[in-house]
Structure formats: C-alpha cells, structure tokens
Design a protein around this motif. Structure first.
Motif, PDB file in Angstrom:
ATOM      1  N   LEU A  34       0.846  -1.187   0.000  1.00 57.82           N
ATOM      2  CA  LEU A  34       0.000   0.000   0.000  1.00 57.82           C
ATOM      3  C   LEU A  34       0.883   1.238   0.000  1.00 57.82           C
ATOM      4  O   LEU A  34       1.807   1.356   0.824  1.00 57.82           O
ATOM      5  N   VAL A  35       0.627   2.146  -0.922  1.00 57.72           N
ATOM      6  CA  VAL A  35       1.361   3.406  -1.040  1.00 57.72           C
ATOM      7  C   VAL A  35       0.438   4.525  -0.571  1.00 57.72           C
ATOM      8  O   VAL A  35      -0.609   4.768  -1.176  1.00 57.72           O
ATOM      9  N   VAL A  36       0.829   5.200   0.517  1.00 53.73           N
ATOM     10  CA  VAL A  36      -0.029   6.193   1.149  1.00 53.73           C
ATOM     11  C   VAL A  36       0.656   7.565   1.116  1.00 53.73           C
ATOM     12  O   VAL A  36       1.605   7.804   1.875  1.00 53.73           O
ATOM     13  N   PRO A  83      11.790  -6.617  -1.990  1.00 53.95           N
ATOM     14  CA  PRO A  83      11.738  -8.027  -2.412  1.00 53.95           C
ATOM     15  C   PRO A  83      10.312  -8.583  -2.346  1.00 53.95           C
ATOM     16  O   PRO A  83       9.591  -8.365  -1.372  1.00 53.95           O
ATOM     17  N   GLY A  84       9.907  -9.264  -3.405  1.00 54.91           N
ATOM     18  CA  GLY A  84       8.608  -9.928  -3.430  1.00 54.91           C
ATOM     19  C   GLY A  84       7.433  -9.043  -3.766  1.00 54.91           C
ATOM     20  O   GLY A  84       6.291  -9.519  -3.827  1.00 54.91           O
ATOM     21  N   ALA A  85       7.667  -7.760  -4.015  1.00 59.24           N
ATOM     22  CA  ALA A  85       6.559  -6.848  -4.330  1.00 59.24           C
ATOM     23  C   ALA A  85       6.027  -7.129  -5.731  1.00 59.24           C
ATOM     24  O   ALA A  85       6.761  -7.030  -6.710  1.00 59.24           O
ATOM     25  N   GLU A  86       4.742  -7.461  -5.825  1.00 60.04           N
ATOM     26  CA  GLU A  86       4.124  -7.764  -7.117  1.00 60.04           C
ATOM     27  C   GLU A  86       2.886  -6.928  -7.395  1.00 60.04           C
ATOM     28  O   GLU A  86       2.530  -6.701  -8.553  1.00 60.04           O
ATOM     29  N   TYR A  87       2.202  -6.481  -6.332  1.00 61.31           N
ATOM     30  CA  TYR A  87       0.976  -5.702  -6.489  1.00 61.31           C
ATOM     31  C   TYR A  87       1.067  -4.449  -5.629  1.00 61.31           C
ATOM     32  O   TYR A  87       1.661  -4.464  -4.537  1.00 61.31           O
ATOM     33  N   PHE A  88       0.435  -3.375  -6.114  1.00 65.26           N
ATOM     34  CA  PHE A  88       0.583  -2.071  -5.495  1.00 65.26           C
ATOM     35  C   PHE A  88      -0.777  -1.380  -5.448  1.00 65.26           C
ATOM     36  O   PHE A  88      -1.600  -1.538  -6.356  1.00 65.26           O
ATOM     37  N   VAL A  89      -0.985  -0.620  -4.385  1.00 67.23           N
ATOM     38  CA  VAL A  89      -2.268   0.068  -4.193  1.00 67.23           C
ATOM     39  C   VAL A  89      -1.996   1.502  -3.756  1.00 67.23           C
ATOM     40  O   VAL A  89      -1.200   1.729  -2.832  1.00 67.23           O
ATOM     41  N   THR A  90      -2.626   2.477  -4.420  1.00 61.55           N
ATOM     42  CA  THR A  90      -2.579   3.855  -3.934  1.00 61.55           C
ATOM     43  C   THR A  90      -3.767   4.050  -3.001  1.00 61.55           C
ATOM     44  O   THR A  90      -4.908   3.799  -3.374  1.00 61.55           O
ATOM     45  N   PHE A  91      -3.472   4.517  -1.792  1.00 62.03           N
ATOM     46  CA  PHE A  91      -4.457   4.497  -0.708  1.00 62.03           C
ATOM     47  C   PHE A  91      -4.383   5.827   0.029  1.00 62.03           C
ATOM     48  O   PHE A  91      -3.310   6.236   0.490  1.00 62.03           O
ATOM     49  N   HIS A 141     -10.773   5.760   2.064  1.00 62.78           N
ATOM     50  CA  HIS A 141     -10.740   4.477   1.358  1.00 62.78           C
ATOM     51  C   HIS A 141     -10.968   3.308   2.300  1.00 62.78           C
ATOM     52  O   HIS A 141     -10.586   3.351   3.469  1.00 62.78           O
ATOM     53  N   GLN A 142     -11.585   2.249   1.758  1.00 65.44           N
ATOM     54  CA  GLN A 142     -11.978   1.095   2.551  1.00 65.44           C
ATOM     55  C   GLN A 142     -11.144  -0.130   2.191  1.00 65.44           C
ATOM     56  O   GLN A 142     -10.984  -0.466   1.015  1.00 65.44           O
ATOM     57  N   VAL A 143     -10.636  -0.807   3.216  1.00 60.89           N
ATOM     58  CA  VAL A 143      -9.791  -1.980   3.002  1.00 60.89           C
ATOM     59  C   VAL A 143     -10.545  -3.073   2.241  1.00 60.89           C
ATOM     60  O   VAL A 143      -9.981  -3.746   1.378  1.00 60.89           O
ATOM     61  N   GLU A 144     -11.821  -3.253   2.540  1.00 60.20           N
ATOM     62  CA  GLU A 144     -12.577  -4.305   1.860  1.00 60.20           C
ATOM     63  C   GLU A 144     -12.693  -4.045   0.361  1.00 60.20           C
ATOM     64  O   GLU A 144     -12.747  -4.984  -0.443  1.00 60.20           O
ATOM     65  N   ASP A 145     -12.707  -2.772  -0.042  1.00 60.57           N
ATOM     66  CA  ASP A 145     -12.690  -2.454  -1.472  1.00 60.57           C
ATOM     67  C   ASP A 145     -11.361  -2.868  -2.097  1.00 60.57           C
ATOM     68  O   ASP A 145     -11.314  -3.395  -3.212  1.00 60.57           O
ATOM     69  N   VAL A 146     -10.269  -2.619  -1.381  1.00 63.42           N
ATOM     70  CA  VAL A 146      -8.946  -3.001  -1.875  1.00 63.42           C
ATOM     71  C   VAL A 146      -8.858  -4.510  -2.076  1.00 63.42           C
ATOM     72  O   VAL A 146      -8.318  -4.987  -3.082  1.00 63.42           O
ATOM     73  N   ARG A 177      -6.486   2.853  -6.409  1.00 65.21           N
ATOM     74  CA  ARG A 177      -6.086   2.079  -7.587  1.00 65.21           C
ATOM     75  C   ARG A 177      -5.251   0.890  -7.124  1.00 65.21           C
ATOM     76  O   ARG A 177      -4.432   1.016  -6.220  1.00 65.21           O
ATOM     77  N   ALA A 178      -5.419  -0.249  -7.786  1.00 63.86           N
ATOM     78  CA  ALA A 178      -4.587  -1.423  -7.545  1.00 63.86           C
ATOM     79  C   ALA A 178      -3.988  -1.832  -8.884  1.00 63.86           C
ATOM     80  O   ALA A 178      -4.689  -1.873  -9.896  1.00 63.86           O
TER      81      ALA A 178
END
Length: 236
Positions: free
Chosen positions: A9-11, A80-88, A94-99, A164-165
């Motif tokens: 998560l990128v905040v 290391p191991g980062a494959e997916y990213f979210v702007t939060f 923003h809601q975690v369940e949406d992410v 965004r994810a």
C-alpha cells in the motif's frame, strides 16, 4: 487467510497527523506492507507514522500528491517480493474491503485473454454507494469525465478516484510528472499510452467532516480540467 505479503500500500501523506496512525493500523490488519510518503508535512504526521511500524519516506518540502505517489511506488517496487501495489488515501476515505476485491480481480480476471493490469475504483457504477458524495464533488467528477475523450474511450467513469490497484508491469512503467492533483489525468494517459488492461471496481468513499475539510474543492477540479486540457493539446 489470503496471503497479501506481495502487496504494498502506497499512502501519500500531507498534514494528516490527526488520523494517519489509525488509518495505517487498520490497513495493516489486512496488508502488512505499507509505505507512507510524508510530503513535507508541517504537523506530526511523520511521528505518528513511526508509531505504526509502517515504512516511512519523507520529502523535505511539499511537492504534491502526484510526486508522493511516484516516490512511494518507486520505494515499494524496490522491495523483495513486491508484485501488487495500491494507492491508498491517508484521510480515512478508502476502505480496506474495497482493496481486497480489487486485488482479487487483479490476480484472477482477464481482459482480452490477458490478466488485468490495473483496477481503478469508481464511485459511479452500479454497486457503488453514491449517497455520501456531496453534490458539488459529484458535478466536478462527472464533468472531468465528460470533457475527457480519452477517459470515455477507456470506459472509465471516475478517472479521479485515488484508489487504484495495479501489477508490477504498471509499477515499473509508471512515471508521474505532474506533482499536484493533475496526476490522476496523467495516469489515465499512461493507461492509454502503455495499453494497460484496465477495469473499474465500485467502491465506497467515506466523506467525513475531517476529510471534507481537506478535500478537493471546485477550484481544484477546474485546475485538473485545465491540466488535462493542456496535456491533451500538447500531444496533438
């Protein structure tokens, strides 16, 4: 339980000391990897972030949300191991369940026989709760879409949703140049230019008294339209 260890998560954070620790701790209950970019805050945002154990990157001066997102993505993709990213967002909208839903689609859904590259939140498609959106904000956001041929061509209904994810392909190609709020139009431009496979997910944005006091005004919306028009015109 789903393993989200490959998600970051990128905040972007600017003067969010009142709420940032609670926002981060709540997100960490699901997503262990959070990087906060303190964009030159004048309050105690950085100190509050440190209490959470989240990763902290600091800009010495305020550069704008676009710059903070770019810094955060660059930091996260180097892990290391980062494959997916979210702007939060840092203000609790923003809601975690949406992410979670967005990431599940990103990991499994295909468009044209290939996996989705980026899922963008929308406040306006079926399934999204629009009851909390102030009418003036709804007007601005829909006007942005109406005046953007690129946004309509991509089938996007809410191009300025900050939730965004996206996958590593997007993270490696992302290069935001517009430091301020106009970065959202720039991301739409990159979706089009790089041919990222895009989908929208209905999400709920919580407009609290706190978040509205810091939210995007009508003037900022006009500025976004102006920035977008300039970028479109410069490429004709």
């Amino acid at each position: 339980m789903t393993d989200w260890s490959d998600v970051w998560l990128v905040v972007p954070v600017y003067n969010e000391g009142q709420v940032i620790a609670d926002v981060v701790r709540h997100a960490q209950q699901t997503f262990p990897n959070v990087v906060c970019v303190d964009d030159g805050s004048a309050d105690d945002s950085a100190a509050r972030i440190r209490t959470t154990g989240a990763h902290l990157v600091r800009h010495p001066v305020n550069l704008g949300q676009g710059a903070a997102i770019q810094t955060g993505v660059e930091y996260a993709r180097a892990q290391p191991g980062a494959e997916y990213f979210v702007t939060f967002d840092a203000d609790g909208q923003h809601q975690v369940e949406d992410v979670v839903r967005m990431l599940e689609r990103l990991r499994s859904e295909e468009v044209g026989g290939r996996r989705i590259d980026i899922v963008v939140g929308t406040r306006f498609k079926t399934g999204a709760d629009t009851s909390h959106i102030p009418w003036i904000k709804r007007l601005v956001l829909k006007t942005v879409v109406m005046l953007s041929p690129r946004t309509r061509r991509l089938g996007l209904s809410d191009a300025h949703n900050g939730l965004r994810a996206f996958n590593r392909t997007v993270a490696e190609q992302m290069s935001i140049k517009l430091n301020g709020m106009g970065h959202a139009s720039e991301i739409v431009e990159m979706i089009d230019r790089w041919k990222w496979r895009v989908a929208e997910e209905p999400v709920t944005i919580l407009y609290t008294e706190y978040s509205m006091s810091k939210g995007q005004s009508l003037i900022n919306g006009v500025n976004i339209l102006f920035d977008s028009a300039l970028r479109t015109g410069s490429r004709r």
